[in-house]
Design an enzyme around this catalytic site. Sequence first.
Site, PDB file in Angstrom:
ATOM      1  N   LYS A   1       0.845  -1.185   0.000  1.00  0.00           N
ATOM      2  CA  LYS A   1       0.000   0.000   0.000  1.00  0.00           C
ATOM      3  C   LYS A   1       0.891   1.250   0.000  1.00  0.00           C
ATOM      4  O   LYS A   1       1.794   1.379   0.845  1.00  0.00           O
ATOM      5  CB  LYS A   1      -0.903   0.014   1.232  1.00  0.00           C
TER       6      LYS A   1
ATOM      7  N   LYS B   1     -14.091  -7.899  -7.125  1.00  0.00           N
ATOM      8  CA  LYS B   1     -14.432  -7.849  -5.704  1.00  0.00           C
ATOM      9  C   LYS B   1     -15.940  -7.981  -5.544  1.00  0.00           C
ATOM     10  O   LYS B   1     -16.701  -7.186  -6.109  1.00  0.00           O
ATOM     11  CB  LYS B   1     -13.963  -6.541  -5.073  1.00  0.00           C
TER      12      LYS B   1
END
Length: 337
Positions: free
Chosen positions: A150, A246
């Site tokens: 990230k 997702k």
Amino acid sequence: MQRTVSIVPVSHRLKAPFRISRGVKTAAETVVVEVVEGDLIGRGECVPYARYDETVESVIAELQPPVQALRDGAAPHEALALLTPGAARNALDCALWDLRAKREGLSVEALTALRVPDRLITAVTISLDTVEAMGAAALVVASAPLIKVKLSADEPAARLLAVARAAPHARLIVDPNEGWDFATLDGLKPILSDLNIALVEQPLPAGEDMALEGYDPPYPICADESVHTAEDLAALKGRYGAVNLKLDKAGGLTEGLLMLEEARNHGFTLMVGCMVASSLAIAPALHLAGSCAFADLDGPWWLAEDYPGGARVADGWLTRPAEGFWGDGVTAAGLWL
């Protein structure tokens, strides 16, 4: 047969703060739907996502009309049609798949004809932190084959290099969560080209990704926030080489299956992903994983405590939940609190 339906908010404490470019969380706030027919219970979980103006309260409110429709005898597809793609529909859709499997005595694996791997590589995530902290976190998971990093626009090169040096044998997924502009992305191309990069995931804001048209770096750019349902996929060609499927964005396994087929037809590299969630959210996504090049399903790994019988993540490998946990067409005692 008479149905009862419950909607329960469940908070799962995380073992460490989870930071991305948009913020930090210390718990996974989920909503669980249970649909009961006689002695059969179907369960599904979603994670409301603030990025799309979802909250636990808004998801519960959104679920009221379809839940009432089910109680009144509506068919599952009629109830689901009352919902738009997103977290609420995901929880209800997955609960109905689980219930169907138990009613018919067939696993979701059999119903979809998609094999669920017993064990697979999953990305494990290094949360956004200081350069030193990210390097230390990477050292802990250095044996993992695939690591997601990230990043934000603040010192992305230093943070990425710290992870790469601590875990030199891992492939890396770089995920700025829409936190870069095109100049940042292109400026990092020399560094990214020298590293073992599997994907660069959603570097630009979803509304600004037209800048990727014709851009062709030596690593795939993967759409995440830019793709929700199968209808989004055609417009992404020429901008992205990969897409992240997702269920919380798609609105459940039903739409996820459509996305899988449509993405294959368009020639995208596929990744199945998740929010920070329990194994109840991961179990349906595993039905897409066997058809995807990458899995990013480490959500339960972030929890201080998952459900009994849930998926296990160790050294970057995920082992599927125990039989009877979700979608197996059977009910196993002792798996649910």
